[in-house]
Enzyme design. Structure first.
Site, PDB file in Angstrom:
ATOM      1  N   TYR A  79       5.708  36.041  25.972  1.00  0.00           N
ATOM      2  CA  TYR A  79       4.471  35.349  26.346  1.00  0.00           C
ATOM      3  C   TYR A  79       4.488  34.955  27.811  1.00  0.00           C
ATOM      4  CZ  TYR A  79       0.618  31.987  26.117  1.00  0.00           C
ATOM      5  OH  TYR A  79      -0.555  31.309  26.331  1.00  0.00           O
ATOM      6  N   SER A  90      -1.672  30.644  31.862  1.00  0.00           N
ATOM      7  CA  SER A  90      -0.973  29.588  31.145  1.00  0.00           C
ATOM      8  C   SER A  90      -0.103  28.852  32.157  1.00  0.00           C
ATOM      9  CB  SER A  90      -0.095  30.188  30.049  1.00  0.00           C
ATOM     10  OG  SER A  90       0.822  29.248  29.532  1.00  0.00           O
TER      11      SER A  90
END
Length: 250
Positions: A155, A142
């Site tokens: 996350y 990400s």
């Protein structure tokens, strides 16, 4: 150079979103695909992707349960005829919440799915790939593999770990003909970002930050995944490729 005809691919989290588009792309390019997902929707994937005669297989499994994970991998491998050339570790989860309000149970679930399952699936795949002297492992990182994010401590921690795991495994397995790389999607038009897209404050902030002036699509990611799965990337390993419209360059 970009030919994956006849290759055998396992894609996790492939019943929807980025995973489904990658499964569709790989099938159209001639790869046989096994999709692993926790949702019953996975059973509808083969019918959705019926544009070619190339097979798509459905495997339901909870990757947070390591016994189920191993069983799911074994089932996928069996359906692919005992061979895997490509593994895409796409399954993941996020919960946006201030760190002081975050439960340790949710923290453990996010790290378990986003990191531990990736480690274990990669090892299972590498055992098979080492036998044949070739393989492609593609991890879904990400932009938060690099950025800290906001209200996303678990996350971003998990995606930072994916970057380091990708580098470490690439160092160990390159000599066996196995390339391990990661993709870093930016702000994508997926259900994972529904809350951002619908936030009247955050959505304009996000859009203003993207140099390309648009949110990314699943097709944007699938193209890079195809490159990393193909012979075109045989000398590319241990890297993180952003697909973010320029966010990380800003």
């Amino acid at each position: 150079m970009f030919d994956i005809t006849g290759k055998k691919a396992i894609i996790t989290g492939g019943a929807q979103g980025l995973g489904l588009t990658m499964a569709e792309t790989f099938q159209k390019m001639g790869a046989e695909v096994a999709v692993i997902d926790i949702s019953d929707e996975v059973y509808n994937v083969p019918a959705k992707l019926n544009e070619t005669n190339v097979l798509v297989h459905a495997v339901k499994g909870n990757l947070l349960d390591l016994d189920q994970l191993k069983d799911s991998f074994s089932e996928a491998l069996e359906k692919l005829g005992g061979k895997v050339d490509i593994l895409i570790n796409n399954a993941g989860m996020i919960q946006r919440k201030p760190a002081l309000e975050f439960s340790i149970e949710t923290w453990n679930r996010i790290l378990g799915l986003n990191v531990t399952s990736v480690f274990e699936l990669s090892r299972l795949a590498a055992v098979e790939m080492k036998k044949q002297g070739s393989g492609k492992i593609i991890n879904m990182g990400s932009i938060l593999s690099v950025l800290g994010g906001y209200n996303a401590a678990a996350y971003s921690t998990s995606k930072g770990a994916i970057l380091q795991l990708t580098k470490s495994l690439s160092n160990e397995w390159a000599e066996f003909g196995i390339q391990v790389n990661a993709i870093a999607p930016g702000y994508m038009l997926t259900t994972m970002n529904d809350d951002l897209m619908n936030d009247p404050v955050r959505a304009p902030q996000v859009e203003a930050r993207i140099p390309a002036k648009r949110w990314g699509t699943a097709e944007d990611v699938a193209g890079v995944a195809l490159f990393l799965a193909s012979p075109a990337s045989d000398y590319v390993t241990g890297t993180l490729i952003p697909v973010d419209g320029g966010v990380l360059a800003r």
